[in-house]
Design a protein around this motif. Structure first.
Motif, PDB file in Angstrom:
ATOM      1  N   PHE A   1       3.929   0.678  -8.241  1.00  0.00           N
ATOM      2  CA  PHE A   1       4.600  -0.540  -8.781  1.00  0.00           C
ATOM      3  C   PHE A   1       2.700  -2.212  -7.530  1.00  0.00           C
ATOM      4  O   PHE A   1       1.853  -2.007  -8.121  1.00  0.00           O
ATOM      5  CB  PHE A   1       5.419  -1.399  -8.462  1.00  0.00           C
ATOM      6  N   ASP A   2       3.505  -1.635  -6.552  1.00  0.00           N
ATOM      7  CA  ASP A   2       2.435  -2.692  -5.568  1.00  0.00           C
ATOM      8  C   ASP A   2       2.592  -1.445  -4.626  1.00  0.00           C
ATOM      9  O   ASP A   2       3.165  -0.812  -3.717  1.00  0.00           O
ATOM     10  CB  ASP A   2       3.848  -2.898  -5.161  1.00  0.00           C
ATOM     11  N   ALA A   3       0.822  -1.540  -3.740  1.00  0.00           N
ATOM     12  CA  ALA A   3       0.512  -0.713  -2.824  1.00  0.00           C
ATOM     13  C   ALA A   3       0.324  -0.836  -1.692  1.00  0.00           C
ATOM     14  O   ALA A   3       1.145  -2.128  -1.437  1.00  0.00           O
ATOM     15  CB  ALA A   3      -1.510  -0.774  -3.085  1.00  0.00           C
ATOM     16  N   GLU A   4       0.513  -0.400  -0.587  1.00  0.00           N
ATOM     17  CA  GLU A   4       0.958  -0.355   0.643  1.00  0.00           C
ATOM     18  C   GLU A   4       0.418  -0.787   1.449  1.00  0.00           C
ATOM     19  O   GLU A   4      -0.952  -0.884   0.825  1.00  0.00           O
ATOM     20  CB  GLU A   4       1.977   0.725   1.646  1.00  0.00           C
ATOM     21  N   PRO A   5       0.508  -2.234   2.256  1.00  0.00           N
ATOM     22  CA  PRO A   5      -0.383  -2.905   2.883  1.00  0.00           C
ATOM     23  C   PRO A   5      -1.390  -2.309   3.625  1.00  0.00           C
ATOM     24  O   PRO A   5      -0.376  -1.414   4.241  1.00  0.00           O
ATOM     25  CB  PRO A   5      -0.425  -4.228   3.406  1.00  0.00           C
ATOM     26  N   GLY A   6      -2.761  -2.281   3.795  1.00  0.00           N
ATOM     27  CA  GLY A   6      -3.642  -1.534   4.311  1.00  0.00           C
ATOM     28  C   GLY A   6      -4.183  -0.230   3.900  1.00  0.00           C
ATOM     29  O   GLY A   6      -5.335   0.200   4.628  1.00  0.00           O
ATOM     30  N   THR A   7      -3.457  -0.129   2.471  1.00  0.00           N
ATOM     31  CA  THR A   7      -3.906   1.289   2.038  1.00  0.00           C
ATOM     32  C   THR A   7      -4.880   0.780   0.500  1.00  0.00           C
ATOM     33  O   THR A   7      -4.750  -0.062   0.767  1.00  0.00           O
ATOM     34  CB  THR A   7      -2.774   1.986   1.245  1.00  0.00           C
ATOM     35  N   LYS A   8      -5.635   1.865   0.675  1.00  0.00           N
ATOM     36  CA  LYS A   8      -6.969   1.690  -0.373  1.00  0.00           C
ATOM     37  C   LYS A   8      -6.644   2.009  -1.852  1.00  0.00           C
ATOM     38  O   LYS A   8      -6.161   3.443  -2.287  1.00  0.00           O
ATOM     39  CB  LYS A   8      -8.556   3.105  -0.177  1.00  0.00           C
ATOM     40  N   VAL A   9      -6.714   1.115  -2.968  1.00  0.00           N
ATOM     41  CA  VAL A   9      -6.601   2.004  -4.270  1.00  0.00           C
ATOM     42  C   VAL A   9      -8.600   1.416  -5.079  1.00  0.00           C
ATOM     43  O   VAL A   9      -8.702   0.716  -4.748  1.00  0.00           O
ATOM     44  CB  VAL A   9      -5.499   0.281  -4.682  1.00  0.00           C
ATOM     45  N   VAL A  10      -8.388   2.559  -5.760  1.00  0.00           N
ATOM     46  CA  VAL A  10      -9.339   2.912  -6.801  1.00  0.00           C
ATOM     47  C   VAL A  10      -8.943   2.548  -8.530  1.00  0.00           C
ATOM     48  O   VAL A  10      -8.039   2.366  -8.938  1.00  0.00           O
ATOM     49  CB  VAL A  10     -10.178   4.125  -6.914  1.00  0.00           C
ATOM     50  N   ALA A  11      -9.596   1.958  -9.468  1.00  0.00           N
ATOM     51  CA  ALA A  11      -9.894   1.560 -10.317  1.00  0.00           C
ATOM     52  C   ALA A  11     -10.774   2.059 -11.571  1.00  0.00           C
ATOM     53  O   ALA A  11     -11.964   2.112 -11.399  1.00  0.00           O
ATOM     54  CB  ALA A  11      -9.477  -0.027 -10.456  1.00  0.00           C
TER      55      ALA A  11
END
Length: 365
Positions: free
Chosen positions: A151-161
């Motif tokens: 659902f929601d990524a933790e603050p300070g973590t990287k996300v890719v798409a």
């Protein structure tokens, strides 16, 4: 007959005429009764019995109402039977189609030229996943990012798409999912993109692993990927054997003290049957002990593998650069400052040296 024989001829003629008239009247009466019974409003035996006497016009109840209820019940029963028959026929038709599909698939596998489900599917369903590049961003409290996995990524973590989309997923969650269950990675994007081959393949130009360095190479390509995990398993086995060899003097001392201890031999009658048991029973005990040791080693390997995967996720979070968002701008600014510090962004030129742009008004240098 005697009277007819003794009567004169005129009387005989009169008697004959009377008989003919009587026969004519009888035939006319029977014809009238037949015509009356054929009329549509002719009363039947049941309706005649139900008609009130004396010409009364009162509404009839009783037997006629019961007959109508019985007729309605019979119609409802016939309708239920027809519905059950239609349902059974439709189910049999569906089963027949399924059986024919299975039969055609089995015959096609044997080499017969028969059309199958895959052969008549559309081109859209047969299109393989396409390779794609990636975008990386950092999820912050000011710019939160959604995650397909949690659902929601933790603050300070990287996300890719996939590049050009907003279907973000946490980088750590993606790497952990590909290590635990790779078959669920590409369905996260409905099978449109070849995520495993594009982002984690050794031959892909968009691979994330090209940013992890030597430490990530040893963990990802050697321990986890080499031999489908046999490198990690072999290293763990060698580590366990080395620990046993180092602890062998201590283990030998403990075993000797247990074998010569008084409590053990005081219970001789409890375990002497096992010591003198037949060979098949000893083999069964050995098999049980081996299974127990193998299960313990598998649990230890699982925990070590999870620890190594967490290390790999940390390396990816640290090394993969952000390409969009404020974090990407900060990283690019830091790289530019670092290059300027090494003096590779400009060349010191002598101010007195002639420039290639020093031309006069006539166009001469």
């Amino acid at each position: 007959k005697k009277t007819m024989a003794e009567s004169p001829p005129a009387l005989k003629m009169l008697i004959g005429v009377c008989l003919l008239l009587q026969l004519a009247l009888a035939s006319a009466s029977s014809a009238r009764l037949t015509a009356t019974s054929s009329l549509p409003f002719a009363p039947t035996a049941r309706s005649a019995a139900a008609l009130p006497r004396g010409g009364s016009t009162a509404v009839l109840t009783g037997g006629e109402t019961e007959d109508e209820d019985d007729e309605a019940a019979r119609r409802a029963e016939r309708e239920r039977e027809r519905a059950a028959l239609r349902k059974w026929r439709s189910e049999q038709q569906i089963l027949l189609q399924l059986r024919s599909t299975f039969l055609t698939e089995a015959l096609a596998k044997r080499g017969l030229p028969i059309a199958t489900v895959s052969g008549v599917s559309t081109a859209e369903g047969d299109r393989p996943p396409e390779p794609t590049d990636w975008d990386c961003a950092v999820s912050t409290e000011d710019e939160p990012k959604t995650c397909l996995y949690s659902f929601d990524a933790e603050p300070g973590t990287k996300v890719v798409a996939p590049i050009g989309t907003t279907q973000w997923i946490s980088l750590s969650a993606l790497n952990r999912l590909r290590r635990t269950d790779p078959a669920k990675v590409e369905p996260m994007w409905h099978g449109r993109y070849a995520i495993l081959k594009s982002w984690f393949g050794d031959e892909s130009e968009h691979s994330l692993l090209q940013h992890v360095g030597i430490k990530g190479f040893l963990i990802s390509s050697v321990l986890l990927d080499l031999g489908n995990g046999w490198a990690l398993r072999t290293a763990l086995m060698l580590t366990v054997l080395g620990a046993l060899v180092v602890a062998m003097p201590l283990l030998e001392y403990i075993a000797n003290r247990v074998l010569v201890s008084a409590p053990l031999w005081a219970r001789w009658y409890s375990w002497h049957r096992i010591a003198h048991a037949a060979l098949p029973f000893k083999l069964l005990l050995g098999q049980i002990a081996w299974k127990s040791a193998a299960g313990t080693f598998a649990k230890l390997e699982g925990r070590v593998r999870d620890f190594v995967v967490d290390l790999e996720c940390g390396i990816l979070e640290e090394c993969v650069p952000a390409t969009v968002g404020a974090a990407a701008a900060e990283e690019q600014t830091g790289e530019a400052d670092e290059m300027e510090g090494y003096g590779i962004t400009g060349i010191d030129e002598d101010e007195d040296a002639p420039s290639e742009y020093d031309y006069d008004d006539d166009g001469e240098w």
